[in-house]
Design a protein around this motif. Structure first.
Motif, PDB file in Angstrom:
ATOM      1  N   UNK A   1       0.834  -1.210   0.000  1.00 26.85           N
ATOM      2  CA  UNK A   1       0.000   0.000   0.000  1.00 26.85           C
ATOM      3  C   UNK A   1       0.867   1.257   0.000  1.00 26.85           C
ATOM      4  N   UNK A   2       0.448   2.278  -0.729  1.00 32.56           N
ATOM      5  CA  UNK A   2       1.187   3.548  -0.750  1.00 32.56           C
ATOM      6  C   UNK A   2       1.248   4.142   0.654  1.00 32.56           C
ATOM      7  N   UNK A   3       2.433   4.587   1.023  1.00 30.96           N
ATOM      8  CA  UNK A   3       2.606   5.151   2.352  1.00 30.96           C
ATOM      9  C   UNK A   3       2.709   4.101   3.439  1.00 30.96           C
ATOM     10  N   UNK A   4       2.640   2.827   3.058  1.00 36.02           N
ATOM     11  CA  UNK A   4       2.705   1.740   4.036  1.00 36.02           C
ATOM     12  C   UNK A   4       3.970   0.938   3.880  1.00 36.02           C
ATOM     13  N   UNK A   5       3.837  -0.376   3.971  1.00 32.53           N
ATOM     14  CA  UNK A   5       4.994  -1.263   3.895  1.00 32.53           C
ATOM     15  C   UNK A   5       4.623  -2.520   3.130  1.00 32.53           C
ATOM     16  N   UNK A   6       5.640  -3.289   2.771  1.00 28.00           N
ATOM     17  CA  UNK A   6       5.407  -4.585   2.143  1.00 28.00           C
ATOM     18  C   UNK A   6       4.497  -5.419   3.043  1.00 28.00           C
TER      19      UNK A   6
END
Length: 528
Positions: free
Chosen positions: A232-237
């Motif tokens: 997710x954008x702004x998140x993590x793998x």
């Protein structure tokens, strides 16, 4: 004895017992495995268990031989035992000819299976546009039978179903199920070939940066479980899992794990009935490093982690280190019947076997220039192995008495932003030179005249807390070391898509035919 005295003694005994148990707990934890289980570049793992032995394949892309096979008895301590292929294919990009290369491509994520007495290691290549299937009855010794077909089935997972059908789940975002022939060597004409999950990333939310990929398919208690990664954008793998009663679907999905960016992989069980997820983490310049995460089954789903977190310690045996199972020193001494190289070594792209030898001068690796090249990344026959964390060093010594004018031979830290220390022959004089490619074009940072025919070279890597710093040294006697050039700020770049590697190199810039003799390569886990 009064009740007060008895109570006091009881309290004292309880305290001693608690301390003793705490000591036992600390002792057990101190002897247990820790995450990451390997702090070296071992990405895109696929894993199987056959009896009490685990096998793991991984990605090494533009390196040859490729599709490495590792073996373990405890899921923690791994040893290279084979490669599925010597060279992936004979095309310009993979052989570094006609100005072409395959950095960051070659072969990507593999799948590993054992079915009816046969081991299957499969991969795909954006370089050639093919899917490759390698089979053997002896995964540790081979030989391997190779077959290939088009197209390249991206991040596929080979799967043998109970009804005799054979499939690959593949793709990104929209995940497709493609039926293969019974021997998995080709796409089955008229077989099932449809998208089974549309927009698989949706279970992680609408703001997707990386569409779901890295498929690995398993069957447990009659249900199919498909593991993928999304970002997710702004998140993590993030690990996502889809479940179905039939392999063709319909599938329901959920987030499997979102912690520390540890993602992409699948499931493995132990003979004792414990379950783990094998995953990896992007860890800066050292590369993509493996983690194990405990798994419990609840309500028909695999639940990853401890309260949704990746634990630091594991109820598995402690690691004994990556030397010599994953990386190793080499004296270049070869007895009759020995392989030319231990499995820790891989060539950067396909080698030209006419221009290297470990027999022309016994006890030495000889690298002879076979052509003129413009730069290090274009040169053939660079012999490499992994760096590793938290810190490591590589040391070699070279006889440079047979270099020709314009030759450059030495020790590299290979990535797009590479660093080199070596001997350059320039107008009849040899110089010890350090080159940094952090900027473009690469810069010769320092040169020191060399009046003797032998020189000792060393590169040190500091990956602690993602420092990602390297320094280069030379010595005239192998005892007193001198720093040369500048600190190399290492960085993981997508054009190369792999962690830094030590490399032994020799290339010509004016006239082919010169050679350098490397006496040894020593790997260490400490730096100055």
């Amino acid at each position: 004895m009064s009740n007060g005295i008895f109570a006091g003694m009881k309290t004292h005994i309880l305290k001693l017992t608690a301390l003793f148990l705490l000591g036992l707990t600390l002792h057990v934890r101190a002897g247990n495995a820790r995450n990451p289980i390997i702090q070296a570049d071992v990405p895109d793992m696929a894993m199987i268990r056959v009896g009490d032995t685990y096998y793991m394949s991984s990605t090494t892309m533009h390196m040859s031989p490729g599709l490495p096979i590792m073996k373990s008895k405890d899921l923690v301590n791994w040893q290279l035992v084979n490669y599925a292929y010597d060279i992936l294919d004979d095309v310009d990009e993979l052989t570094l000819v006609n100005g072409k290369n395959s950095y960051g491509r070659g072969s990507w994520a593999s799948s590993l299976r054992y079915h009816d007495g046969i081991f299957y290691a499969t991969t795909f290549s954006g370089t050639t546009g093919k899917t490759y299937v390698y089979t053997t009855k002896d995964i540790e010794k081979g030989p391997w039978k190779a077959s290939s077909f088009k197209p390249a089935l991206h991040d596929h997972s080979l799967f043998f179903d109970d009804d005799g059908c054979v499939y690959m789940v593949n793709g990104g975002g929209n995940l497709r199920l493609t039926e293969l022939t019974a021997d998995a060597s080709a796409i089955k004409p008229g077989g099932f070939n449809q998208v089974i999950i549309t927009n698989a990333s949706a279970v992680a939310g609408p703001n997707v940066g990386l569409n779901a990929e890295g498929s690995q398919l398993f069957k447990h208690d009659g249900k199919y479980f498909l593991f993928n990664i999304t970002w997710p954008r702004g998140g993590m793998r993030t690990v996502i899992i889809h479940r179905a009663d039939k392999i063709t679907g319909p599938y329901e999905g959920r987030v499997g794990l979102m912690d520390k960016g540890v993602a992409q992989g699948g499931l493995i069980d132990t003979p004792q009935g414990d379950w783990y997820a094998y995953l990896f983490q992007d860890h800066g310049a050292v590369g993509r490093i493996p983690y194990l995460v405990p798994v419990k089954w609840q309500d028909g789903w695999p639940v990853l982690g401890e309260n949704g977190k990746v634990p630091d310690t594991l109820d598995l045996p402690a690691s004994t280190g990556v030397i010599p199972g994953i990386v190793a020193s080499d004296e270049f001494d070869r007895r009759a019947g020995d392989p030319a190289f231990p499995l820790v070594w891989q060539w950067n792209h396909n080698p030209n076997n006419k221009f290297w030898s470990v027999t022309q001068r016994p006890g030495f690796l000889r690298l002879t220039t076979g052509r003129v090249d413009t730069d290090f990344l274009s040169a053939r026959n660079t012999l490499t192995q992994r760096t590793f964390g938290p810190e490591c060093s590589g040391t070699t010594t070279i006889d440079v008495s047979n270099l020709r004018d314009g030759d450059f031979a030495g020790l590299a830290l290979l990535q797009k932003n590479y660093g080199l220390v070596g001997v350059k022959s320039d107008g009849g004089t040899n110089f010890i030179v350090m080159v940094s490619a952090v900027s473009r074009p690469p810069v010769e940072v320092e040169r020191v005249p060399l009046t003797q025919t032998n020189v000792f070279l060393k590169a040190e890597c500091d990956f602690k807390n993602r420092a990602d710093k390297a320094k280069f040294f030379y010595s005239l006697d192998g005892k007193s070391w001198n720093a040369i050039g500048s600190q190399l700020k290492m960085s993981y770049t997508l054009p190369h898509f792999m962690g830094y590697r030590f490399g032994l190199f020799n290339f010509a810039t004016k006239t082919a035919g010169g050679y350098a003799d490397f006496d040894y390569f020593h790997m260490g886990d400490k730096i100055q």
